[in-house]
Design a protein around this motif. Structure first.
Motif, PDB file in Angstrom:
ATOM      1  N   ALA A  96       0.822  -1.210   0.000  1.00  0.00           N
ATOM      2  CA  ALA A  96       0.000   0.000   0.000  1.00  0.00           C
ATOM      3  C   ALA A  96       0.858   1.264   0.000  1.00  0.00           C
ATOM      4  N   VAL A  97       0.446   2.226  -0.808  1.00  0.00           N
ATOM      5  CA  VAL A  97       1.103   3.536  -0.852  1.00  0.00           C
ATOM      6  C   VAL A  97       0.026   4.595  -0.691  1.00  0.00           C
ATOM      7  N   ALA A  98       0.230   5.484   0.284  1.00  0.00           N
ATOM      8  CA  ALA A  98      -0.762   6.523   0.563  1.00  0.00           C
ATOM      9  C   ALA A  98      -0.140   7.897   0.393  1.00  0.00           C
ATOM     10  N   ARG A  99      -0.865   8.773  -0.321  1.00  0.00           N
ATOM     11  CA  ARG A  99      -0.504  10.186  -0.389  1.00  0.00           C
ATOM     12  C   ARG A  99      -1.526  10.928   0.455  1.00  0.00           C
ATOM     13  N   VAL A 100      -1.044  11.640   1.454  1.00  0.00           N
ATOM     14  CA  VAL A 100      -1.924  12.257   2.444  1.00  0.00           C
ATOM     15  C   VAL A 100      -1.817  13.774   2.372  1.00  0.00           C
ATOM     16  N   PHE A 101      -2.982  14.431   2.453  1.00  0.00           N
ATOM     17  CA  PHE A 101      -3.069  15.880   2.470  1.00  0.00           C
ATOM     18  C   PHE A 101      -3.819  16.295   3.728  1.00  0.00           C
ATOM     19  N   LEU A 102      -3.324  17.308   4.423  1.00  0.00           N
ATOM     20  CA  LEU A 102      -4.003  17.850   5.598  1.00  0.00           C
ATOM     21  C   LEU A 102      -4.478  19.260   5.279  1.00  0.00           C
TER      22      LEU A 102
END
Length: 138
Positions: free
Chosen positions: A22-28
């Motif tokens: 799994a690869v996650a790109r996270v934005f806050l």
């Protein structure tokens, strides 16, 4: 909730987390504690599993920031557990990019540690990575 699209997304605003496949790109974004995963509400995407939801929010809870940010994650590969852990790592890394003081708080909890365990490759002569064909003496 809609995803806020900037014409130019800067690398400083992206937290990348990986776990297994799994690869996650996270934005806050500043908000009131919403979770959006692959354009689907987080609770629905994670099948209302409280353990998965708690894992994602843990880094923010340790800093008392859970109601100040919205998390938007784009995830590919793996299963729900791997994706959840990837999002958690991405959130923790992004929080540390925002303020270096947070690093000393999150590090002892293990939120910044990449879990390097991955699936072992299959070897020739075997059925799986380690499973051998049945041995017959006679």
């Amino acid at each position: 909730m809609t995803i806020k699209t900037d014409s130019v997304i800067r690398k400083e605003k992206i937290g990348v987390g990986k776990r297994k496949q799994a690869v996650a790109r996270v934005f806050l974004y500043p908000g009131n504690g919403n979770l959006l995963i692959n354009k689907i509400p987080g609770e629905k995407y994670l099948q209302y599993n409280t353990m998965y939801l708690n894992n994602i929010w843990d880094p923010l809870k340790k800093l008392n920031l859970e109601k100040q940010f919205d998390i938007i994650a784009l995830v590919r590969g793996g299963g729900l557990t791997g994706q959840t852990n990837a999002i958690q790592l991405g959130v923790a890394r992004l929080i540390c990019k925002m303020d270096q003081k947070n690093r000393s708080i999150l590090k002892p909890y293990g939120f910044l540690t990449r879990d390097a365990r991955i699936k072992e490759r299959k070897k020739y002569g075997l059925r799986k990575a380690r499973k051998a064909p049945q041995y017959s003496k006679r």
